[in-house]
Write a protein that holds these residues in place. Structure first.
Motif, PDB file in Angstrom:
ATOM      1  N   MET A   1       0.815  -1.211   0.000  1.00  0.00           N
ATOM      2  CA  MET A   1       0.000   0.000   0.000  1.00  0.00           C
ATOM      3  C   MET A   1       0.847   1.257   0.000  1.00  0.00           C
ATOM      4  SD  MET A   1      -3.107  -1.185   0.096  1.00  0.00           S
ATOM      5  CE  MET A   1      -3.998   0.303   0.481  1.00  0.00           C
ATOM      6  N   ASN A   2       0.303   2.309  -0.609  1.00  0.00           N
ATOM      7  CA  ASN A   2       0.857   3.648  -0.467  1.00  0.00           C
ATOM      8  C   ASN A   2       0.542   4.061   0.966  1.00  0.00           C
ATOM      9  OD1 ASN A   2       1.185   6.464  -0.413  1.00  0.00           O
ATOM     10  ND2 ASN A   2       0.670   6.645  -2.564  1.00  0.00           N
ATOM     11  N   PRO A   3       1.517   4.522   1.742  1.00  0.00           N
ATOM     12  CA  PRO A   3       1.259   4.832   3.147  1.00  0.00           C
ATOM     13  C   PRO A   3       0.517   6.143   3.385  1.00  0.00           C
ATOM     14  CG  PRO A   3       3.527   5.325   2.612  1.00  0.00           C
ATOM     15  CD  PRO A   3       2.926   4.675   1.390  1.00  0.00           C
ATOM     16  N   THR A   4       0.287   6.921   2.353  1.00  0.00           N
ATOM     17  CA  THR A   4      -0.384   8.203   2.501  1.00  0.00           C
ATOM     18  C   THR A   4      -1.727   8.172   1.775  1.00  0.00           C
ATOM     19  OG1 THR A   4       1.769   9.294   2.532  1.00  0.00           O
ATOM     20  CG2 THR A   4      -0.157  10.686   2.168  1.00  0.00           C
ATOM     21  N   PRO A   5      -2.825   8.341   2.518  1.00  0.00           N
ATOM     22  CA  PRO A   5      -4.127   8.356   1.856  1.00  0.00           C
ATOM     23  C   PRO A   5      -4.379   9.686   1.162  1.00  0.00           C
ATOM     24  CG  PRO A   5      -4.412   8.870   4.150  1.00  0.00           C
ATOM     25  CD  PRO A   5      -2.944   8.569   3.954  1.00  0.00           C
ATOM     26  N   LYS A   6      -5.324   9.679   0.261  1.00  0.00           N
ATOM     27  CA  LYS A   6      -5.806  10.920  -0.338  1.00  0.00           C
ATOM     28  C   LYS A   6      -7.138  11.225   0.339  1.00  0.00           C
ATOM     29  CE  LYS A   6      -3.584  10.171  -4.791  1.00  0.00           C
ATOM     30  NZ  LYS A   6      -2.345  10.803  -4.495  1.00  0.00           N
ATOM     31  N   THR A   7      -7.259  12.450   0.788  1.00  0.00           N
ATOM     32  CA  THR A   7      -8.493  12.854   1.453  1.00  0.00           C
ATOM     33  C   THR A   7      -9.096  14.031   0.715  1.00  0.00           C
ATOM     34  OG1 THR A   7      -7.357  14.348   2.979  1.00  0.00           O
ATOM     35  CG2 THR A   7      -7.654  12.059   3.703  1.00  0.00           C
ATOM     36  N   ASP A   8     -10.381  14.212   0.911  1.00  0.00           N
ATOM     37  CA  ASP A   8     -11.063  15.302   0.230  1.00  0.00           C
ATOM     38  C   ASP A   8     -12.283  15.720   1.035  1.00  0.00           C
ATOM     39  OD1 ASP A   8     -11.664  17.150  -1.761  1.00  0.00           O
ATOM     40  OD2 ASP A   8     -12.632  15.700  -3.059  1.00  0.00           O
ATOM     41  N   ASP A   9     -12.533  17.016   1.076  1.00  0.00           N
ATOM     42  CA  ASP A   9     -13.783  17.549   1.592  1.00  0.00           C
ATOM     43  C   ASP A   9     -14.706  17.585   0.380  1.00  0.00           C
ATOM     44  OD1 ASP A   9     -15.923  18.962   2.567  1.00  0.00           O
ATOM     45  OD2 ASP A   9     -14.731  20.584   3.416  1.00  0.00           O
ATOM     46  N   VAL A  10     -15.632  16.641   0.313  1.00  0.00           N
ATOM     47  CA  VAL A  10     -16.438  16.430  -0.890  1.00  0.00           C
ATOM     48  C   VAL A  10     -17.474  17.531  -1.116  1.00  0.00           C
ATOM     49  CG1 VAL A  10     -17.916  14.781  -2.110  1.00  0.00           C
ATOM     50  CG2 VAL A  10     -16.039  13.943  -0.696  1.00  0.00           C
ATOM     51  N   GLU A  11     -17.984  18.093  -0.053  1.00  0.00           N
ATOM     52  CA  GLU A  11     -18.984  19.162  -0.168  1.00  0.00           C
ATOM     53  C   GLU A  11     -18.522  20.390   0.622  1.00  0.00           C
ATOM     54  OE1 GLU A  11     -23.086  16.589  -0.632  1.00  0.00           O
ATOM     55  OE2 GLU A  11     -22.451  17.091   1.382  1.00  0.00           O
ATOM     56  N   PRO A  12     -17.464  21.054   0.154  1.00  0.00           N
ATOM     57  CA  PRO A  12     -16.953  22.206   0.913  1.00  0.00           C
ATOM     58  C   PRO A  12     -18.029  23.285   1.058  1.00  0.00           C
ATOM     59  CG  PRO A  12     -15.962  22.117  -1.274  1.00  0.00           C
ATOM     60  CD  PRO A  12     -16.779  20.871  -1.113  1.00  0.00           C
ATOM     61  N   GLY A  13     -18.068  23.867   2.228  1.00  0.00           N
ATOM     62  CA  GLY A  13     -19.026  24.930   2.475  1.00  0.00           C
ATOM     63  C   GLY A  13     -20.381  24.462   2.949  1.00  0.00           C
ATOM     64  N   ALA A  14     -20.627  23.159   2.968  1.00  0.00           N
ATOM     65  CA  ALA A  14     -21.916  22.653   3.446  1.00  0.00           C
ATOM     66  C   ALA A  14     -22.066  22.986   4.926  1.00  0.00           C
ATOM     67  CB  ALA A  14     -22.019  21.149   3.223  1.00  0.00           C
ATOM     68  N   LYS A  15     -23.248  23.371   5.319  1.00  0.00           N
ATOM     69  CA  LYS A  15     -23.491  23.774   6.708  1.00  0.00           C
ATOM     70  C   LYS A  15     -24.126  22.656   7.538  1.00  0.00           C
ATOM     71  CE  LYS A  15     -22.348  28.082   5.911  1.00  0.00           C
ATOM     72  NZ  LYS A  15     -21.011  28.114   5.432  1.00  0.00           N
ATOM     73  N   ASP A  16     -24.902  21.790   6.905  1.00  0.00           N
ATOM     74  CA  ASP A  16     -25.653  20.771   7.629  1.00  0.00           C
ATOM     75  C   ASP A  16     -24.947  19.420   7.687  1.00  0.00           C
ATOM     76  OD1 ASP A  16     -27.803  22.518   8.170  1.00  0.00           O
ATOM     77  OD2 ASP A  16     -28.561  22.207   6.132  1.00  0.00           O
ATOM     78  N   THR A  17     -23.975  19.225   6.806  1.00  0.00           N
ATOM     79  CA  THR A  17     -23.229  17.969   6.764  1.00  0.00           C
ATOM     80  C   THR A  17     -21.749  18.265   6.542  1.00  0.00           C
ATOM     81  OG1 THR A  17     -23.580  17.748   4.388  1.00  0.00           O
ATOM     82  CG2 THR A  17     -25.153  16.600   5.822  1.00  0.00           C
ATOM     83  N   ARG A  18     -20.930  17.301   6.895  1.00  0.00           N
ATOM     84  CA  ARG A  18     -19.513  17.337   6.544  1.00  0.00           C
ATOM     85  C   ARG A  18     -19.243  16.007   5.844  1.00  0.00           C
ATOM     86  NH1 ARG A  18     -15.991  18.371  11.313  1.00  0.00           N
ATOM     87  NH2 ARG A  18     -16.924  16.430  11.962  1.00  0.00           N
ATOM     88  N   PHE A  19     -18.773  16.072   4.596  1.00  0.00           N
ATOM     89  CA  PHE A  19     -18.606  14.888   3.778  1.00  0.00           C
ATOM     90  C   PHE A  19     -17.129  14.752   3.411  1.00  0.00           C
ATOM     91  CE2 PHE A  19     -20.566  12.667  -0.216  1.00  0.00           C
ATOM     92  CZ  PHE A  19     -19.925  11.498   0.124  1.00  0.00           C
ATOM     93  N   LEU A  20     -16.455  13.838   4.100  1.00  0.00           N
ATOM     94  CA  LEU A  20     -15.041  13.621   3.878  1.00  0.00           C
ATOM     95  C   LEU A  20     -14.812  12.288   3.174  1.00  0.00           C
ATOM     96  CD1 LEU A  20     -13.742  14.690   7.407  1.00  0.00           C
ATOM     97  CD2 LEU A  20     -13.791  16.071   5.318  1.00  0.00           C
ATOM     98  N   SER A  21     -13.870  12.285   2.266  1.00  0.00           N
ATOM     99  CA  SER A  21     -13.494  11.065   1.565  1.00  0.00           C
ATOM    100  C   SER A  21     -12.078  10.685   1.964  1.00  0.00           C
ATOM    101  CB  SER A  21     -13.561  11.295   0.054  1.00  0.00           C
ATOM    102  OG  SER A  21     -13.031  10.183  -0.641  1.00  0.00           O
ATOM    103  N   CYS A  22     -11.857   9.403   2.168  1.00  0.00           N
ATOM    104  CA  CYS A  22     -10.536   8.875   2.479  1.00  0.00           C
ATOM    105  C   CYS A  22     -10.264   7.718   1.528  1.00  0.00           C
ATOM    106  CB  CYS A  22     -10.488   8.389   3.925  1.00  0.00           C
ATOM    107  SG  CYS A  22      -8.940   7.576   4.361  1.00  0.00           S
ATOM    108  N   VAL A  23      -9.214   7.844   0.734  1.00  0.00           N
ATOM    109  CA  VAL A  23      -8.897   6.825  -0.260  1.00  0.00           C
ATOM    110  C   VAL A  23      -7.484   6.309  -0.013  1.00  0.00           C
ATOM    111  CG1 VAL A  23      -8.783   6.258  -2.713  1.00  0.00           C
ATOM    112  CG2 VAL A  23     -10.289   8.106  -1.935  1.00  0.00           C
TER     113      VAL A  23
END
Length: 177
Positions: free
Chosen positions: A57-79
């Motif tokens: 495995m690559n030891p460093t994941p890729k992460t992303d804030d999928v819906e930046p600026g959303a107020k009611d949810t926080r949607f993070l991706s970890c790959v």
């Protein structure tokens, strides 16, 4: 329109990650498992991805804030990617921050489910295999998980339901659900 955007965001986050944004990936201390959780990856662990993908495995994941600026949810991706960048294990975690976010997660979970979805019993509060998109959606409390495993540039219909179920089961166990 929102459902298509929602599914597209998850796929884009999985395949692109944050390759050009240095603040979105955390440096790993070595070629082994990272010593501490990376934002968005606290319950989607290196060990889980390695166990499912069964490859270096690559030891460093890729992460992303999928819906930046959303107020009611926080949607993070970890790959987590294999060392050769060919295979991935992705978890999108859409956390409800408000009652409106909890309701939106419930609506997204229900509306994404197609007629050919396969119910997965015993995973979270409710879960199903989304056949056309090759992903598992899991409802845990008020939060929504989207879990995929696959091959770079592969089609959703070519993804492994067994591998994705294994990953989803590991991730949900870290959430306590």
């Amino acid at each position: 329109m929102r459902l298509i955007r929602f599914a597209t965001l998850v796929v884009v986050a999985a395949l692109v990650g944050c390759s050009d944004n240095p603040s979105s990936t955390a440096p790993a201390p070595s070629a082994s498992a990272p010593a501490s959780p990376v934002a968005g990856c606290g319950f989607h662990r290196f060990e889980d991805a390695a166990a499912v993908l069964n490859a270096p495995m690559n030891p460093t994941p890729k992460t992303d804030d999928v819906e930046p600026g959303a107020k009611d949810t926080r949607f993070l991706s970890c790959v987590w990617w294999t060392a050769d960048d060919k295979n991935y294990a992705n978890v999108g975690y859409r956390e409800a921050l408000t009652p409106a976010g909890a309701e939106d997660n419930k609506v997204q979970f229900a509306n994404q489910q197609t007629a050919d979805a396969v119910t997965i019993n015993g995973l979270g509060d409710a879960a199903y295999w989304d056949t056309p998109n090759g992903q598992i959606l899991v409802f845990v409390g008020e939060n929504l998980l989207l879990v995929t495993t696959g091959v770079r540039d592969g089609k959703g219909t070519e993804r492994s339901q067994a591998d994705t179920t294994k990953l989803a089961t590991l991730v949900v166990s870290h959430l306590g659900g």
